[in-house]
Design a protein around this motif. Sequence first.
Motif, PDB file in Angstrom:
ATOM      1  N   TRP A  92      57.099  36.332  57.338  1.00 31.84           N
ATOM      2  CA  TRP A  92      55.702  35.980  57.046  1.00 31.84           C
ATOM      3  C   TRP A  92      55.623  34.618  56.366  1.00 31.84           C
ATOM      4  CZ3 TRP A  92      50.811  37.818  57.914  1.00 31.84           C
ATOM      5  CH2 TRP A  92      49.789  37.304  57.103  1.00 31.84           C
ATOM      6  N   GLU A  93      56.423  34.402  55.355  1.00 30.97           N
ATOM      7  CA  GLU A  93      56.371  33.143  54.614  1.00 30.97           C
ATOM      8  C   GLU A  93      56.726  31.958  55.494  1.00 30.97           C
ATOM      9  OE1 GLU A  93      55.196  32.544  51.605  1.00 30.97           O
ATOM     10  OE2 GLU A  93      54.638  34.663  51.575  1.00 30.97           O
ATOM     11  N   ALA A  94      57.680  32.130  56.393  1.00 31.56           N
ATOM     12  CA  ALA A  94      58.115  31.023  57.239  1.00 31.56           C
ATOM     13  C   ALA A  94      57.190  30.767  58.420  1.00 31.56           C
ATOM     14  CB  ALA A  94      59.535  31.297  57.757  1.00 31.56           C
ATOM     15  N   ALA A  95      56.693  31.843  59.031  1.00 29.49           N
ATOM     16  CA  ALA A  95      56.017  31.688  60.316  1.00 29.49           C
ATOM     17  C   ALA A  95      54.529  31.976  60.310  1.00 29.49           C
ATOM     18  CB  ALA A  95      56.686  32.607  61.357  1.00 29.49           C
ATOM     19  N   MET A  96      54.053  32.800  59.377  1.00 33.66           N
ATOM     20  CA  MET A  96      52.671  33.243  59.445  1.00 33.66           C
ATOM     21  C   MET A  96      51.785  32.703  58.323  1.00 33.66           C
ATOM     22  SD  MET A  96      52.685  35.135  62.189  1.00 33.66           S
ATOM     23  CE  MET A  96      51.189  36.110  62.076  1.00 33.66           C
ATOM     24  N   ALA A  97      52.302  32.678  57.100  1.00 32.91           N
ATOM     25  CA  ALA A  97      51.466  32.309  55.952  1.00 32.91           C
ATOM     26  C   ALA A  97      50.769  30.963  56.115  1.00 32.91           C
ATOM     27  CB  ALA A  97      52.303  32.336  54.669  1.00 32.91           C
ATOM     28  N   PRO A  98      51.438  29.903  56.627  1.00 29.59           N
ATOM     29  CA  PRO A  98      50.741  28.622  56.751  1.00 29.59           C
ATOM     30  C   PRO A  98      49.536  28.654  57.686  1.00 29.59           C
ATOM     31  CG  PRO A  98      53.119  28.334  56.940  1.00 29.59           C
ATOM     32  CD  PRO A  98      52.851  29.806  57.024  1.00 29.59           C
ATOM     33  N   TYR A  99      49.518  29.608  58.609  1.00 31.84           N
ATOM     34  CA  TYR A  99      48.461  29.677  59.612  1.00 31.84           C
ATOM     35  C   TYR A  99      47.464  30.801  59.348  1.00 31.84           C
ATOM     36  CZ  TYR A  99      52.055  26.956  62.002  1.00 31.84           C
ATOM     37  OH  TYR A  99      53.002  26.017  62.305  1.00 31.84           O
ATOM     38  N   TRP A 100      47.772  31.657  58.370  1.00 28.38           N
ATOM     39  CA  TRP A 100      46.981  32.859  58.207  1.00 28.38           C
ATOM     40  C   TRP A 100      45.506  32.593  57.918  1.00 28.38           C
ATOM     41  CZ3 TRP A 100      46.602  37.280  60.067  1.00 28.38           C
ATOM     42  CH2 TRP A 100      45.852  38.295  59.469  1.00 28.38           C
ATOM     43  N   PRO A 101      45.125  31.618  57.068  1.00 24.97           N
ATOM     44  CA  PRO A 101      43.685  31.420  56.832  1.00 24.97           C
ATOM     45  C   PRO A 101      42.890  31.184  58.109  1.00 24.97           C
ATOM     46  CG  PRO A 101      44.941  30.246  55.176  1.00 24.97           C
ATOM     47  CD  PRO A 101      45.935  30.743  56.195  1.00 24.97           C
ATOM     48  N   ARG A 102      43.423  30.351  59.016  1.00 24.54           N
ATOM     49  CA  ARG A 102      42.665  30.107  60.250  1.00 24.54           C
ATOM     50  C   ARG A 102      42.710  31.315  61.186  1.00 24.54           C
ATOM     51  NH1 ARG A 102      46.305  25.273  62.877  1.00 24.54           N
ATOM     52  NH2 ARG A 102      46.530  24.742  60.677  1.00 24.54           N
ATOM     53  N   VAL A 103      43.854  32.022  61.222  1.00 26.69           N
ATOM     54  CA  VAL A 103      43.940  33.236  62.044  1.00 26.69           C
ATOM     55  C   VAL A 103      42.972  34.289  61.526  1.00 26.69           C
ATOM     56  CG1 VAL A 103      45.429  35.164  62.715  1.00 26.69           C
ATOM     57  CG2 VAL A 103      46.300  32.819  62.811  1.00 26.69           C
ATOM     58  N   ARG A 104      42.966  34.485  60.214  1.00 24.68           N
ATOM     59  CA  ARG A 104      42.067  35.483  59.627  1.00 24.68           C
ATOM     60  C   ARG A 104      40.612  35.137  59.900  1.00 24.68           C
ATOM     61  NH1 ARG A 104      43.023  35.719  53.621  1.00 24.68           N
ATOM     62  NH2 ARG A 104      41.875  33.746  53.753  1.00 24.68           N
ATOM     63  N   SER A 105      40.249  33.855  59.803  1.00 23.12           N
ATOM     64  CA  SER A 105      38.867  33.452  60.089  1.00 23.12           C
ATOM     65  C   SER A 105      38.477  33.786  61.518  1.00 23.12           C
ATOM     66  CB  SER A 105      38.691  31.948  59.841  1.00 23.12           C
ATOM     67  OG  SER A 105      38.736  31.646  58.476  1.00 23.12           O
ATOM     68  N   LEU A 106      39.406  33.539  62.450  1.00 29.61           N
ATOM     69  CA  LEU A 106      39.124  33.854  63.852  1.00 29.61           C
ATOM     70  C   LEU A 106      38.934  35.361  64.035  1.00 29.61           C
ATOM     71  CD1 LEU A 106      38.985  32.636  66.775  1.00 29.61           C
ATOM     72  CD2 LEU A 106      41.358  33.353  67.000  1.00 29.61           C
ATOM     73  N   LEU A 107      39.781  36.164  63.404  1.00 30.75           N
ATOM     74  CA  LEU A 107      39.685  37.618  63.531  1.00 30.75           C
ATOM     75  C   LEU A 107      38.396  38.141  62.916  1.00 30.75           C
ATOM     76  CD1 LEU A 107      43.369  38.540  62.610  1.00 30.75           C
ATOM     77  CD2 LEU A 107      42.372  38.425  64.909  1.00 30.75           C
TER      78      LEU A 107
END
Length: 329
Positions: free
Chosen positions: A137-152
């Motif tokens: 998560w820290e390496a691959a997902m956390a940097p992108y999570w705010p934009r992914v969460r907004s889309l969801l």
Amino acid sequence: MTLDLAFTTHDVANTRFAVSPLGEVVASVRVVKNPRAHPLLRPWADQVRRRLRDVDWRLLSDLVPVPTISIAGFTCTPPATSMPDLDLELATMRGAAGRVRSDLEEIPGPRTKHVRALYDRPEEGLERLAKEVEGYWEAAMAPYWPRVRSLLEGEILHRARLLAEGGIQRMLADLDDTVTWRDGTLRIKHRFVSGVRTLRGLGLLLVPCVFASPRVFSVTTPPYQPTVRYPPRGIATLWERREVEPPEALAAVLGRTRARLLAELDQPAHTRDLAQRAGLSEPGVNQHLTALRRAGLCTAHRTGRYVLYARTAAAEALLAPHAVKPGTT
């Protein structure tokens, strides 16, 4: 092959939506292992594969084989709340030791040595798996999570509007090209599963999942709540870095910053995401959004801990005659 999910009135009443950070992690493993099969997600995969070289995620990788026919249910149990965070979902997974062996016995094919160790010592294995997920998560997902969460969250808001306009039939009608609704049955074109399943009065859990693209995944086996994970709208825009320029005439009336924020709301978003995209402070964005809301140009909807902002019909009318063109930087 088609999978038919038969609804009763109880199922319609209990149908709900949820976001699943852990589900995104599990689905994304397929993308890292085979990026060519996921053209919309390949820009993300190309960026994160280098970061994952220093992360131990061997057990996680083995639990998500490619091609993916099925995944053990305990790896991403359908969320019990609408907006769980990763810690909550990992706590649920750690508590699923009693289901590990039965879930793995349903998965065809031989087990790797890491999966065999998990089968032999479920509690230890789940602790290792949780640690791997945290590192991944820290390496691959956390940097992108705010934009992914907004889309969801925007996808769920969109579905809520469709439900208000035309009921469950309207909401499910365009869920995905592989999904159709007719006479109380949701029919899913499926690669590996066919037949009719009841929802057992539990309703259907709908989980928009960016990294499920381009497939729809289903869970129908007890004790889990029947679940459909489907790709939300707008995935292709996630990896773009955009500079949105509002129409000059609108900027002259509202001010450039407020016009820019309004233009950025082509998809519902929360304050932090807007602040990052516009290069502003969160308190400053809040002030501007409050003014736009009072003017009837945006609305606010609470989703869990966050408030999601969306343009109103009046704002759409102001922007519609103009070409608000996102560019790539």
